[in-house]
Design a protein around this motif. Structure first.
Motif, mmCIF file in Angstrom:
data_model
loop_
_atom_site.group_PDB
_atom_site.id
_atom_site.type_symbol
_atom_site.label_atom_id
_atom_site.label_comp_id
_atom_site.label_asym_id
_atom_site.label_seq_id
_atom_site.Cartn_x
_atom_site.Cartn_y
_atom_site.Cartn_z
ATOM 1 N N ARG A 114 0.806 -1.225 0.000
ATOM 2 C CA ARG A 114 0.000 0.000 0.000
ATOM 3 C C ARG A 114 0.841 1.279 0.000
ATOM 4 N NH1 ARG A 114 -4.644 -1.495 4.468
ATOM 5 N NH2 ARG A 114 -5.606 -3.156 3.275
ATOM 6 N N VAL A 115 2.104 1.181 0.342
ATOM 7 C CA VAL A 115 2.950 2.367 0.480
ATOM 8 C C VAL A 115 3.464 2.795 -0.898
ATOM 9 C CG1 VAL A 115 5.094 3.260 1.472
ATOM 10 C CG2 VAL A 115 3.585 1.799 2.848
ATOM 11 N N GLN A 116 3.185 4.048 -1.250
ATOM 12 C CA GLN A 116 3.605 4.606 -2.542
ATOM 13 C C GLN A 116 4.918 5.375 -2.451
ATOM 14 O OE1 GLN A 116 1.822 3.911 -5.433
ATOM 15 N NE2 GLN A 116 0.945 2.513 -3.924
ATOM 16 N N ALA A 117 5.177 5.971 -1.293
ATOM 17 C CA ALA A 117 6.396 6.761 -1.101
ATOM 18 C C ALA A 117 6.705 6.830 0.382
ATOM 19 C CB ALA A 117 6.237 8.162 -1.671
ATOM 20 N N VAL A 118 7.985 7.120 0.672
ATOM 21 C CA VAL A 118 8.442 7.212 2.064
ATOM 22 C C VAL A 118 9.376 8.404 2.194
ATOM 23 C CG1 VAL A 118 9.758 6.087 3.912
ATOM 24 C CG2 VAL A 118 8.335 4.704 2.386
ATOM 25 N N ARG A 119 9.152 9.176 3.236
ATOM 26 C CA ARG A 119 10.125 10.184 3.676
ATOM 27 C C ARG A 119 10.556 9.745 5.069
ATOM 28 N NH1 ARG A 119 7.877 15.256 2.830
ATOM 29 N NH2 ARG A 119 9.235 15.492 1.036
ATOM 30 N N LEU A 120 11.872 9.627 5.259
ATOM 31 C CA LEU A 120 12.390 9.126 6.528
ATOM 32 C C LEU A 120 13.632 9.918 6.891
ATOM 33 C CD1 LEU A 120 12.691 5.537 7.738
ATOM 34 C CD2 LEU A 120 14.756 6.906 7.683
ATOM 35 N N SER A 121 13.709 10.301 8.157
ATOM 36 C CA SER A 121 14.919 10.968 8.637
ATOM 37 C C SER A 121 15.353 10.329 9.951
ATOM 38 C CB SER A 121 14.695 12.466 8.839
ATOM 39 O OG SER A 121 13.807 12.706 9.904
ATOM 40 N N THR A 122 16.675 10.394 10.154
ATOM 41 C CA THR A 122 17.249 10.009 11.433
ATOM 42 C C THR A 122 18.067 11.181 11.938
ATOM 43 O OG1 THR A 122 19.206 9.037 10.385
ATOM 44 C CG2 THR A 122 17.381 7.545 10.892
ATOM 45 N N CYS A 123 18.136 11.299 13.255
ATOM 46 C CA CYS A 123 18.880 12.395 13.874
ATOM 47 C C CYS A 123 19.571 11.874 15.121
ATOM 48 C CB CYS A 123 17.916 13.521 14.243
ATOM 49 S SG CYS A 123 18.688 14.872 15.139
ATOM 50 N N LYS A 124 20.858 12.158 15.222
ATOM 51 C CA LYS A 124 21.617 11.878 16.442
ATOM 52 C C LYS A 124 21.625 13.163 17.269
ATOM 53 C CE LYS A 124 25.094 8.798 14.374
ATOM 54 N NZ LYS A 124 26.570 8.674 14.232
ATOM 55 N N PRO A 125 20.886 13.200 18.380
ATOM 56 C CA PRO A 125 20.787 14.440 19.147
ATOM 57 C C PRO A 125 21.944 14.681 20.123
ATOM 58 C CG PRO A 125 19.381 12.786 20.120
ATOM 59 C CD PRO A 125 19.966 12.175 18.866
ATOM 60 N N ASP A 126 22.786 13.695 20.322
ATOM 61 C CA ASP A 126 23.792 13.810 21.381
ATOM 62 C C ASP A 126 25.234 13.877 20.881
ATOM 63 O OD1 ASP A 126 21.667 13.555 23.253
ATOM 64 O OD2 ASP A 126 21.740 11.376 23.004
ATOM 65 N N VAL A 127 25.454 14.076 19.596
ATOM 66 C CA VAL A 127 26.808 14.038 19.041
ATOM 67 C C VAL A 127 27.592 15.306 19.366
ATOM 68 C CG1 VAL A 127 28.178 13.896 16.934
ATOM 69 C CG2 VAL A 127 26.192 12.416 17.223
ATOM 70 N N TYR A 128 26.994 16.458 19.127
ATOM 71 C CA TYR A 128 27.689 17.729 19.348
ATOM 72 C C TYR A 128 26.936 18.565 20.374
ATOM 73 C CZ TYR A 128 29.949 16.517 14.923
ATOM 74 O OH TYR A 128 30.632 15.877 13.932
ATOM 75 N N PRO A 129 27.638 19.186 21.300
ATOM 76 C CA PRO A 129 26.963 19.982 22.331
ATOM 77 C C PRO A 129 26.426 21.317 21.809
ATOM 78 C CG PRO A 129 29.343 20.125 22.606
ATOM 79 C CD PRO A 129 29.096 19.122 21.514
ATOM 80 N N ASP A 130 26.872 21.736 20.629
ATOM 81 C CA ASP A 130 26.474 23.055 20.132
ATOM 82 C C ASP A 130 25.382 23.014 19.062
ATOM 83 O OD1 ASP A 130 28.065 21.903 18.203
ATOM 84 O OD2 ASP A 130 29.316 23.675 17.873
ATOM 85 N N CYS A 131 24.691 21.852 18.923
ATOM 86 C CA CYS A 131 23.567 21.792 17.981
ATOM 87 C C CYS A 131 22.554 20.767 18.474
ATOM 88 C CB CYS A 131 24.044 21.482 16.563
ATOM 89 S SG CYS A 131 24.795 19.871 16.332
ATOM 90 N N ALA A 132 21.345 20.892 17.959
ATOM 91 C CA ALA A 132 20.258 20.005 18.396
ATOM 92 C C ALA A 132 20.426 18.587 17.867
ATOM 93 C CB ALA A 132 18.913 20.572 17.945
ATOM 94 N N GLY A 133 21.180 18.425 16.798
ATOM 95 C CA GLY A 133 21.375 17.092 16.260
ATOM 96 C C GLY A 133 21.968 17.115 14.872
ATOM 97 N N VAL A 134 22.410 15.949 14.437
ATOM 98 C CA VAL A 134 22.920 15.756 13.085
ATOM 99 C C VAL A 134 22.164 14.586 12.475
ATOM 100 C CG1 VAL A 134 25.203 16.711 13.561
ATOM 101 C CG2 VAL A 134 24.819 14.282 13.892
ATOM 102 N N GLY A 135 21.848 14.699 11.191
ATOM 103 C CA GLY A 135 21.052 13.634 10.625
ATOM 104 C C GLY A 135 21.026 13.570 9.124
#
Length: 133
Positions: free
Chosen positions: A101-122
């Motif tokens: 049934r799935v026609q398309a997917v948008r997916l993100s991952t984020c590492k929130p704890d890698v750098y202290p000066d940003c909310a995350g990298v992904g």
């Protein structure tokens, strides 16, 4: 009327989403990332045609269940350490697109704890079934 693929999806599909799903994942290319799991935040959108996601009898079997998305993530995470978020995202998108049934997917991952000066990298991936990536 012929629409580009994104317009077609936005007009013909329901967006089913899982937001800010936090999972401990063994991920990372750096030595310090290989000693323990780290928090990874998943955001997933599935595009499902209205004809495949509009319930007639108000039954779960008539739609794509959110548990499906959570289980796909859990199964992939259980397979062991992955070096790159890109690899993980691509694997998950490929599996999610296998759902009939799935026609398309948008997916993100984020590492929130890698750098202290940003909310995350992904990483974010968007893929439409049947179109080359």
């Amino acid at each position: 009327m012929n629409y580009d693929p994104l317009t077609h999806l936005s007009l013909s599909c329901r967006r089913i989403f899982l937001r800010d799903h936090v999972v401990p994942v063994r991920i990372g290319a750096h030595d310090f990332e290989k000693t323990q799991a780290q928090r990874l935040i998943f955001n997933v959108e599935l595009f499902v045609a209205y004809s495949q996601s509009t319930p007639q009898a108000d039954q779960l079997t008539e739609v794509v269940d959110y548990d499906f998305v959570r289980e796909v993530i859990a199964q992939r995470v259980r397979t062991g350490h992955v070096e790159l978020q890109e690899t993980l995202c691509d694997d998950l998108v490929a599996t999610l697109l296998q759902h009939p049934r799935v026609q398309a997917v948008r997916l993100s991952t984020c590492k929130p704890d890698v750098y202290p000066d940003c909310a995350g990298v992904g990483v974010e991936v968007f893929s439409i079934k049947g179109l080359p990536t």
